[in-house]
Each structure stands twice: as structure tokens, then as C-alpha cells.
Design an enzyme around this catalytic site. Structure first.
Site, PDB file in Angstrom:
ATOM      1  N   LYS A   1       0.777  -1.296   0.001  1.00 25.61           N
ATOM      2  CA  LYS A   1      -0.155  -0.126  -0.077  1.00 25.61           C
ATOM      3  C   LYS A   1       0.784   1.383   0.100  1.00 25.61           C
ATOM      4  O   LYS A   1       1.957   1.220   0.377  1.00 25.61           O
ATOM      5  CB  LYS A   1      -0.919  -0.033   1.286  1.00 25.61           C
ATOM      6  CG  LYS A   1      -1.847  -1.181   1.211  1.00 25.61           C
ATOM      7  CD  LYS A   1      -2.593  -1.587   0.027  1.00 25.61           C
ATOM      8  CE  LYS A   1      -3.973  -2.219   0.136  1.00 25.61           C
ATOM      9  NZ  LYS A   1      -3.903  -3.543   0.288  1.00 25.61           N
TER      10      LYS A   1
HETATM   11  C1  LIG Z   1      -5.293  -4.589   0.979  1.00 28.43           C
HETATM   12  C2  LIG Z   1      -6.822  -4.243   0.990  1.00 28.43           C
HETATM   13  C3  LIG Z   1      -7.557  -4.781   2.042  1.00 28.43           C
HETATM   14  C4  LIG Z   1      -6.776  -5.702   3.364  1.00 28.43           C
HETATM   15  O1  LIG Z   1      -5.921  -4.916   3.671  1.00 28.43           O
HETATM   16  P1  LIG Z   1      -4.979  -5.594   4.955  1.00 28.43           P
HETATM   17  O2  LIG Z   1      -4.295  -4.168   5.580  1.00 28.43           O
HETATM   18  O3  LIG Z   1      -4.129  -6.349   4.293  1.00 28.43           O
HETATM   19  O4  LIG Z   1      -5.835  -6.206   5.712  1.00 28.43           O
HETATM   20  C5  LIG Z   1      -8.868  -4.606   1.955  1.00 28.43           C
HETATM   21  N1  LIG Z   1      -9.597  -3.903   0.995  1.00 28.43           N
HETATM   22  C6  LIG Z   1      -8.815  -3.583  -0.075  1.00 28.43           C
HETATM   23  C7  LIG Z   1      -9.472  -2.746  -1.172  1.00 28.43           C
HETATM   24  C8  LIG Z   1      -7.400  -3.565  -0.105  1.00 28.43           C
HETATM   25  O5  LIG Z   1      -6.956  -3.389  -1.290  1.00 28.43           O
END
Ligand SMILES: *Cc1c(COP(=O)(O)O)cnc(C)c1O
Length: 380
Positions: free
Chosen positions: A185
Site C-alpha cells: 500500500k
Molecule cells: C489491501 C486491501 C485490504 C486488506 O488490507 P489488509 O491491511 O492487508 O488487511 C482490504 N481492502 C482492499 C480494497 C485492499 O486493497
């Protein structure tokens, strides 16, 4: 055969500032739920313009905690989008409720507000919308829809820290907004997450739920003589650690600069791809966070194109195959592909090209040429 010029799909930008921040944390008393978590929550809330932020272990857990805090459980339905990472609808299943998918807008991939309205029934308790790729959903329309039906509005903003549209910012109109600091991210601590909420009582409930449901967290218990804590409700082990907060804090100073760099790269992709008529780009309105740069290729070609790009060492990903077409959802919810035709088609055609702030701009023509060649080969 021309020489290969590998392009990485993503690289985090963590460096000396993050290292120093973690080092300082290791010399301090608290490694979790300590002062750095508090400082991160405060500064992230300022950045968003949100009244309350709760640091968590992930966006996935943030969604589960939020649904629990809002009282969503067995017998309830939550309307959401199938064009997302599985964590969004998995959270609904984890609290014992049923996800009801609405189809998407064919151009943007965002939830189709009118179709979402049609999927609302007597058991619906909440809507979870996803600001896919960094584009904010039509939050004014979604807020109005939720108010009309008395539903909670949850924003999955894993892609969208910097998003704004129609004068509305992320976390401004939703009852709760969840963020991810997972390794790929835009802001990252390897794993980690946050929830932004507007209501003080909801914030307090979430603070309890992220820490087993106990009445006091570690920092509050420290100092003075021992005082008993109590268990108020059945919560989760889902707090942010001070090491994660230490990694995140220096990144907050660079959020806008890094968003601007991704935006410039996205603009350049658009220009280059104007010459590749088989490829459709995803338009954005207002300020996108530009978390990803997805494109749509003609039906039936995506997987061949992915293989070709892979053999040319261009890093690519699929965000996403529609959740309702995945094995578990097909079996568990008895969902057919045709039930959500636009999402099914979009999920078969979409692929993401490399995009990260320090991606050398001269790599973009390399990516686009590889894509052009891959499409040509895929046609044969
Ligand atoms: C990455 C992601 C998640 C999950 O995030 P984590 O922090 O890995 O649990 C949820 N929703 C979307 C749209 C994502 O891209």
C-alpha cells in the site's frame, strides 16, 4: 531479440527516516499500544481531517471491528462491491452476516449506486463501499442512500488515503473508514491498519474491541500501582504496534509529494496509452490517490497478456478478479457469474501496470511498448 529492461510492479520507499524512527522505538519502553501509536493516530487524523483515528493490525481486522461495533451480525445483510480484495466481503462473513453484492460501473469499476439501492432489503444494516484504485466513490449519493434507509456507511479506503471528489474527502461522509498499511500500500508498515470515525462513542468502542475488549490498554495501565482491568465485551487481538507506528510516522510528511508523483506518472501513462487503441484506461474524477494504474484489455486476452508481460519482466498484478467468481463465494453464497455481469467482465479484463512514486519515468514507455507487443502476440 531486444535486451530485457525489467520493471518492478511496486517498491516501498522506506529509508533512513523510517530506520531512525524504529531504532528510537527499540530504545523506548513501549513496543505496542504505546505513545507512538497515539501520536500516529493524532497525526493521521489531522491529515484526513477526521475527528478520531484508531490504529489497528490491518484493514481486514478494521472492517471486522467496525462491523462488530456497529452491531452487524447473524441475520443481517451488508451491501458491498465484488470488485475489491476479498478482505472486504470476508469481513461480513466473519461477523456472521451475509454480503450482498451490487454490480459495478463499467467505466470506473466502482460500486453502481443505483444497483446498490436495488439490493437493499429489510435485513440490510450497512453498505461497505471501496474507493477502488484511489478514486473516491460518489459519496454524496451514497450518504443520501444510506440516510434514506437508515444504514451505516463504511468506506474501505485501503487504496485511498489522499482521495477527494466533489469537494468531499475520504472519511468525511462515512460512519467509519478503514485503511491498510500492508506491504504494497502507499503508506506501509508491512502490516497495519486504521479506522477513522466521526462519532466519539464509536471510537471508544473500537478502541476496546481492538484490544480484546478490555477496559484499559497497556499504556493506561502503566505507572502508579497495579489496578485491575475488566473485560467489557468479547473483542479481538487487533491493535497497531509502536514499531508499525514508528515506520508510518515519517511517511506522513511525504504523503502529498508521493501522491503527486504517482499522479504525474498516471498522467504520462494516459498519454502513452492513447496510442494503444485496444487498451482502455480507467478515468478518475477529482483527486485520485492513484494507488494503482489499472487498464482493461479486450475480452479473452488478459491472461495471455499477463504471461507475455511476465516473460518481458514487467511486473503486473490483477486487481481484481470479481470476488463473486472465486471458488469459496461461488460455493458458499451460490453465486453465478451472470448475477453480476459487469463485475465478472471487468474482473476478466483488468490488469495493473507498475506504479510507485520512485518508478523512473523513462520506464513507462518500456511498459507501454511491452503491453503493445503483448497484445499483438495475444491476438495471434
Ligand atoms: C489491501 C486491501 C485490504 C486488506 O488490507 P489488509 O491491511 O492487508 O488487511 C482490504 N481492502 C482492499 C480494497 C485492499 O486493497
Amino acid at each position: 531479440m531486444t535486451e530485457l529492461h525489467p520493471v518492478e510492479f511496486f517498491r516501498h520507499g522506506l529509508g533512513p527516516a523510517e530506520l531512525a524512527s524504529v531504532q528510537e522505538t527499540l530504545g523506548s519502553l513501549f513496543l505496542t499500544l504505546g505513545p507512538r501509536v497515539g501520536r500516529f493516530e493524532e497525526r493521521f487524523a489531522q491529515l484526513l481531517g477526521a475527528p478520531h483515528v484508531i490504529g489497528t493490525s490491518s484493514c481486514s481486522m478494521s472492517l471486522i471491528l467496525t462491523l462488530r461495533a456497529l452491531g452487524v451480525g447473524p441475520g443481517d445483510e451488508v451491501v458491498t462491491t465484488p470488485m475489491t480484495f476479498v478482505a472486504t466481503s470476508n469481513a461480513v462473513l466473519h461477523v456472521g452476516a451475509t454480503p450482498v453484492f451490487a454490480d459495478i460501473d463499467a467505466a470506473t469499476g466502482l460500486i453502481d449506486v443505483e444497483d446498490a439501492a436495488r439490493r437493499i432489503g429489510p435485513r440490510t444494516k450497512a453498505l461497505i463501499v471501496v474507493h477502488l484504485y484511489g478514486q473516491l466513490c460518489d459519496m454524496r449519493a451514497l450518504r443520501a442512500l444510506c440516510d434514506r434507509h437508515g444504514l451505516a456507511l463504511i468506506e474501505d479506503a485501503a487504496h485511498a488515503v489522499e482521495a477527494e471528489r466533489d469537494g468531499v474527502r475520504v472519511a468525511e461522509l462515512g460512519d467509519a473508514t478503514t485503511f491498510s498499511f500492508y506491504a504494497t500500500k502507499s503508506l506501509t508498515s508491512g502490516d497495519g491498519g486504521a479506522i477513522a470515525v466521526r462519532d466519539a462513542q464509536l471510537a471508544a468502542r473500537l478502541r476496546g474491541l481492538r484490544n480484546h475488549g478490555v477496559s484499559k490498554d497497556a499504556a493506561a495501565r502503566h505507572g502508579g500501582s497495579y489496578a485491575h482491568w475488566d473485560l467489557l465485551e468479547l473483542g479481538y487481538k487487533a491493535a497497531m504496534t509502536d514499531v508499525e507506528a514508528a515506520l508510518l510516522l515519517p511517511q506522513l510528511d511525504r504523503v502529498w509529494e508521493r501522491q503527486a508523483r504517482r499522479a504525474a506518472l498516471a498522467q504520462r501513462y494516459l498519454e502513452l496509452l492513447a496510442d494503444v487503441p485496444e487498451v482502455r484506461c480507467i478515468p478518475w474524477e477529482g483527486r485520485s490517490a492513484h494507488h494503482l494504474f489499472p487498464v482493461l484489455v479486450p475480452p479473452g486476452q488478459r491472461d495471455r497478456v499477463l504471461a507475455e508481460l511476465g516473460s518481458r519482466k514487467i511486473g503486473c498484478a490483477v486487481n481484481y478478479r470479481s470476488v463473486h467468481t472465486l471458488h469459496y463465494y461461488r460455493e458458499e453464497l451460490k453465486l453465478r457469474r451472470e448475477a453480476l455481469p459487469i463485475a465478472a467482465d471487468f474482473g476478466d479484463r483488468v490488469l495493473s501496470l507498475p506504479l510507485w512514486p520512485d518508478l523512473p519515468p523513462e520506464d513507462l514507455p518500456v511498459v507501454v511498448e511491452a503491453l503493445r507487443a503483448a497484445l499483438r502476440d495475444a491476438e495471434r
